[in-house]
Design a protein around this motif. Structure first.
Motif, mmCIF file in Angstrom:
data_model
loop_
_atom_site.group_PDB
_atom_site.id
_atom_site.type_symbol
_atom_site.label_atom_id
_atom_site.label_comp_id
_atom_site.label_asym_id
_atom_site.label_seq_id
_atom_site.Cartn_x
_atom_site.Cartn_y
_atom_site.Cartn_z
ATOM 1 N N LEU A 1 1.074 -1.389 0.186
ATOM 2 C CA LEU A 1 -0.022 0.226 -0.253
ATOM 3 C C LEU A 1 0.945 1.815 -0.050
ATOM 4 O O LEU A 1 1.550 1.639 0.842
ATOM 5 C CB LEU A 1 -0.937 0.194 1.061
ATOM 6 C CG LEU A 1 -2.035 -1.089 1.730
ATOM 7 C CD1 LEU A 1 -2.871 -0.555 2.333
ATOM 8 C CD2 LEU A 1 -2.657 -1.756 0.181
ATOM 9 N N LEU A 2 0.968 2.303 -1.066
ATOM 10 C CA LEU A 2 1.366 3.430 -1.124
ATOM 11 C C LEU A 2 0.535 4.089 -0.399
ATOM 12 O O LEU A 2 -0.597 4.269 -0.293
ATOM 13 C CB LEU A 2 1.941 3.908 -2.208
ATOM 14 C CG LEU A 2 2.864 3.217 -2.944
ATOM 15 C CD1 LEU A 2 2.286 1.511 -3.578
ATOM 16 C CD2 LEU A 2 3.061 3.343 -4.417
ATOM 17 N N VAL A 3 0.997 4.965 0.987
ATOM 18 C CA VAL A 3 0.173 5.610 1.181
ATOM 19 C C VAL A 3 1.003 7.474 1.303
ATOM 20 O O VAL A 3 1.972 7.635 1.427
ATOM 21 C CB VAL A 3 0.229 5.110 3.396
ATOM 22 C CG1 VAL A 3 -0.964 3.863 2.543
ATOM 23 C CG2 VAL A 3 0.639 5.340 3.939
ATOM 24 N N THR A 4 -0.091 8.082 1.582
ATOM 25 C CA THR A 4 0.317 9.236 1.868
ATOM 26 C C THR A 4 0.376 10.046 3.265
ATOM 27 O O THR A 4 -0.048 8.857 4.518
ATOM 28 C CB THR A 4 -0.579 10.710 1.826
ATOM 29 O OG1 THR A 4 -1.698 10.307 2.640
ATOM 30 C CG2 THR A 4 -1.189 10.268 0.004
ATOM 31 N N GLU A 5 1.181 11.439 3.516
ATOM 32 C CA GLU A 5 1.586 11.294 5.273
ATOM 33 C C GLU A 5 0.205 10.902 6.278
ATOM 34 O O GLU A 5 0.288 10.702 7.310
ATOM 35 C CB GLU A 5 1.520 12.912 5.201
ATOM 36 C CG GLU A 5 2.477 13.569 6.518
ATOM 37 C CD GLU A 5 3.548 12.699 6.589
ATOM 38 O OE1 GLU A 5 3.960 13.241 7.755
ATOM 39 O OE2 GLU A 5 4.595 12.594 5.512
ATOM 40 N N ALA A 6 -0.853 10.995 5.563
ATOM 41 C CA ALA A 6 -1.834 10.966 6.284
ATOM 42 C C ALA A 6 -1.845 9.312 7.254
ATOM 43 O O ALA A 6 -2.942 9.507 7.659
ATOM 44 C CB ALA A 6 -3.422 11.177 5.973
ATOM 45 N N GLY A 7 -1.741 8.623 6.170
ATOM 46 C CA GLY A 7 -1.390 7.512 6.537
ATOM 47 C C GLY A 7 -2.808 6.643 5.279
ATOM 48 O O GLY A 7 -2.876 5.524 5.770
ATOM 49 N N ARG A 8 -3.062 6.979 4.706
ATOM 50 C CA ARG A 8 -4.097 6.608 3.913
ATOM 51 C C ARG A 8 -3.806 6.469 2.304
ATOM 52 O O ARG A 8 -3.169 7.179 1.732
ATOM 53 C CB ARG A 8 -5.522 7.281 3.718
ATOM 54 C CG ARG A 8 -5.896 7.757 5.299
ATOM 55 C CD ARG A 8 -6.879 8.887 5.077
ATOM 56 N NE ARG A 8 -8.290 8.319 5.028
ATOM 57 C CZ ARG A 8 -9.013 7.823 5.177
ATOM 58 N NH1 ARG A 8 -8.643 6.986 6.671
ATOM 59 N NH2 ARG A 8 -10.167 7.085 5.135
ATOM 60 N N VAL A 9 -4.278 5.631 1.432
ATOM 61 C CA VAL A 9 -3.903 5.428 0.445
ATOM 62 C C VAL A 9 -4.990 6.458 -0.459
ATOM 63 O O VAL A 9 -5.912 7.427 0.412
ATOM 64 C CB VAL A 9 -4.284 4.143 -0.972
ATOM 65 C CG1 VAL A 9 -3.772 3.155 -0.309
ATOM 66 C CG2 VAL A 9 -5.766 3.699 -0.199
ATOM 67 N N ARG A 10 -4.553 7.162 -2.024
ATOM 68 C CA ARG A 10 -4.983 8.118 -2.605
ATOM 69 C C ARG A 10 -5.954 7.854 -3.626
ATOM 70 O O ARG A 10 -7.454 8.285 -4.067
ATOM 71 C CB ARG A 10 -4.155 9.005 -3.164
ATOM 72 C CG ARG A 10 -3.232 9.298 -3.282
ATOM 73 C CD ARG A 10 -2.113 10.359 -3.669
ATOM 74 N NE ARG A 10 -1.853 9.037 -4.799
ATOM 75 C CZ ARG A 10 -0.610 9.063 -5.487
ATOM 76 N NH1 ARG A 10 0.232 10.379 -5.652
ATOM 77 N NH2 ARG A 10 0.244 7.935 -5.256
ATOM 78 N N GLY A 11 -5.908 5.848 -3.555
ATOM 79 C CA GLY A 11 -7.352 5.969 -4.330
ATOM 80 C C GLY A 11 -7.211 4.430 -4.219
ATOM 81 O O GLY A 11 -5.552 3.368 -4.417
ATOM 82 N N ASP A 12 -7.820 3.022 -5.048
ATOM 83 C CA ASP A 12 -6.813 1.327 -5.615
ATOM 84 C C ASP A 12 -5.987 1.162 -6.373
ATOM 85 O O ASP A 12 -5.143 0.485 -6.143
ATOM 86 C CB ASP A 12 -8.161 1.383 -6.492
ATOM 87 C CG ASP A 12 -9.281 0.858 -6.041
ATOM 88 O OD1 ASP A 12 -9.670 1.165 -4.124
ATOM 89 O OD2 ASP A 12 -10.213 0.472 -6.235
ATOM 90 N N ALA A 13 -5.652 2.075 -7.069
ATOM 91 C CA ALA A 13 -4.410 2.713 -7.808
ATOM 92 C C ALA A 13 -3.094 2.414 -6.762
ATOM 93 O O ALA A 13 -1.710 2.257 -6.972
ATOM 94 C CB ALA A 13 -4.372 3.258 -8.776
ATOM 95 N N ASP A 14 -3.580 2.410 -5.354
ATOM 96 C CA ASP A 14 -2.588 2.529 -4.712
ATOM 97 C C ASP A 14 -2.642 1.750 -3.670
ATOM 98 O O ASP A 14 -1.285 1.099 -2.779
ATOM 99 C CB ASP A 14 -2.123 4.126 -3.422
ATOM 100 C CG ASP A 14 -1.226 5.095 -4.729
ATOM 101 O OD1 ASP A 14 -1.485 5.532 -5.504
ATOM 102 O OD2 ASP A 14 -2.445 6.045 -3.487
ATOM 103 N N ILE A 15 -2.713 0.104 -4.605
ATOM 104 C CA ILE A 15 -1.801 -1.310 -4.443
ATOM 105 C C ILE A 15 -1.839 -1.691 -4.889
ATOM 106 O O ILE A 15 -2.285 -1.866 -6.130
ATOM 107 C CB ILE A 15 -3.888 -1.498 -3.782
ATOM 108 C CG1 ILE A 15 -5.001 -0.480 -2.653
ATOM 109 C CG2 ILE A 15 -3.507 -2.933 -3.298
ATOM 110 C CD1 ILE A 15 -6.348 -1.020 -2.716
#
Length: 469
Positions: A31-45
């Motif tokens: 999972l590629l996540v932002t500083e908030a610890g969340r993915v930006r969408g399915d493309a980040d899986i």
């Protein structure tokens, strides 16, 4: 017994192309996540159904003896991504039943950088085993070992993945009278596409083997009903043409890597013939030149000719029929060359894509405009290769000349035909960004065949399918 960190420890790793090996035969994702610890969408899986991130910075490949590899090109990770999470999960049983669950990071030279062995797994079925994260201008590795008893669903919710099923049951097509004899579907297959539906490669990857077999049987029966004895041609009838966005250019193979120092001749054997990407990174150096060699060892047209220090970039060349690619490299300093399939090109999207140096980009949507911001003082040259209708995987279609051929820093907006389309930045020795705008639906996409067409499935659903059983 692996040497390395214990749970909670961290260590700096090189900001380079690393290989992360996860052992014990578990399912692996990133999972590629932002500083908030969340993915930006399915493309980040990144998982088995979507094994390469659109940026090209993270790829998933299989290995031997229950090892799965995540190839992480840390310099290529987009600026908006702060952490790359390494996720392990089981389809049956708990992670405590996975003997020797461990993760090891290998450097560009193949040597071990850091390792972590999970020794306290319990009843959980999914776990963030480790993470790579930005720190003080570089990257660190942390041994995480955080498990989830509620499996991938709990892990996904914690990191911003939308786990709700898409509202497609309400739009479920009513079977036509002629489709009544189709084979009965298994209970968990209410969303199987109907016979005659155009399927993309990603849709097929998102299906289970049982769904694929059921669809093939239904298509054969539909073909027999329409007067086609074997039904083998049913998916290719005039009413159900092949999806023009499906990938059909260049061989697919396991990437190859070579490393060295200073001038050299590089030979990569046993490649399938056809167009491929060559990724080159040179540390230090002055002039960098790269040429393919013909069978008489004569140089062909150059692929790279740059005076930039620390050159990096991707170019296109072609593997001869005998499968032996030979390259002449002139460089000062250490270097790494990777030969990659074109299918691993970075994806253009409406999110900003950043890069430095020549690059190969892939556009798969409908007509759109792409805006480039180039920050260099030298040539900026772009070629387009339209792949729709191109059926020979051993050749590239003709480009029709440079779509952009300018010098110096600039903002350039270029109209694109619908994909699949290769956008080749053949000269770009400086930072650049690319972003799509005014993207229209693909003429072969789901919205063109009326309400009976299967919607494009979300990639996350394939990853989470086991959690819903």
């Amino acid at each position: 017994m692996l040497r390395g960190l214990i749970k909670g420890d961290n260590a700096f790793v090189p900001t380079a192309a690393l290989r992360v090996g996860v052992r014990s035969g578990v399912d692996v994702a990133a999972l590629l996540v932002t500083e908030a610890g969340r993915v930006r969408g399915d493309a980040d899986i990144v998982f088995h159904g979507a094994p390469a991130h659109g940026s090209g910075a993270v790829r998933l490949t299989g290995g031997e003896a229950g090892t799965v590899w995540l190839h992480t090109d840390l310099p290529g990770v987009e600026e908006g991504i702060s952490r790359v999470l390494v996720v392990a999960s089981t389809e049956e049983g708990a992670l405590r039943d996975a003997p020797g669950l461990s993760v090891e990071v290998l450097g560009p030279d193949g040597g071990a950088v850091v390792a972590y062995e999970v020794t306290d797994a319990g009843p959980e079925t999914a776990m963030v085993v480790a993470e790579l994260y930005r720190r003080s201008g570089g990257w660190k590795f942390r041994a995480v070992g955080q498990g989830y008893v509620d499996g991938l669903t709990g892990l996904a919710v914690d990191h911003g993945v939308d786990v709700d099923e898409e509202p497609r049951e309400a739009a479920e097509p009513t079977p036509a009278p002629t489709a009544a004899p189709a084979a009965p579907a298994a209970p968990e297959q209410p969303r199987d596409p109907a016979p005659g539906t155009r399927l993309t490669r990603d849709q097929i990857l998102d299906m289970t083997p049982e769904q694929i077999r059921a669809l093939a049987l239904a298509q054969r029966q539909a073909g027999a009903q329409s007067g086609n004895r074997s039904g083998a041609d049913a998916p290719l009838t005039a009413s159900t043409p092949p999806d023009p966005s499906a990938w059909a250019c260049g061989p697919v193979f396991e990437p190859r890597t070579a490393t060295g120092r200073d001038n050299d001749v590089i030979t990569v054997k046993d490649l399938p013939p056809g167009p491929v990407m060559v990724e080159l990174a040179v540390k230090d150096g002055g002039y960098t030149g790269l040429w393919p060699l013909d069978d008489s060892n004569a140089k062909k047209d150059y692929l790279v000719s740059s005076t930039e220090k620390d050159f990096r970039g991707r170019v296109i060349t072609s593997v001869p029929e005998h499968g032996r690619l030979r390259l002449r490299l002139e460089a000062r300093g250490s270097w790494q060359v990777r030969v990659l399939p074109l299918a691993e090109a970075r994806r253009l999207s409406e999110s900003r894509l950043e890069g430095w140096g020549p690059e190969v980009l892939l556009h798969t949507g409908g007509t759109a405009d792409v805006t480039f911001h180039y920050k260099g003082s030298s040539n900026f040259i772009v070629y387009l290769y339209k792949l729709a209708g191109h059926t020979d995987p051993t050749t590239l279609p003709k480009s029709g000349g440079a779509a952009v051929n300018e010098i110096g820093a600039r903002k350039e907006t270029l109209p694109l035909p619908e994909g699949p389309l290769l956008v080749f930045l053949s000269a770009a020795d400086a930072p650049w960004t690319a972003r799509l705008k005014d993207v229209r639906s693909h003429s072969g996409g789901p919205d063109t065949a009326g309400p009976l067409t299967q919607p494009q499935p979300r990639g996350a659903l394939g990853w989470l399918r086991r959690a819903r059983r």
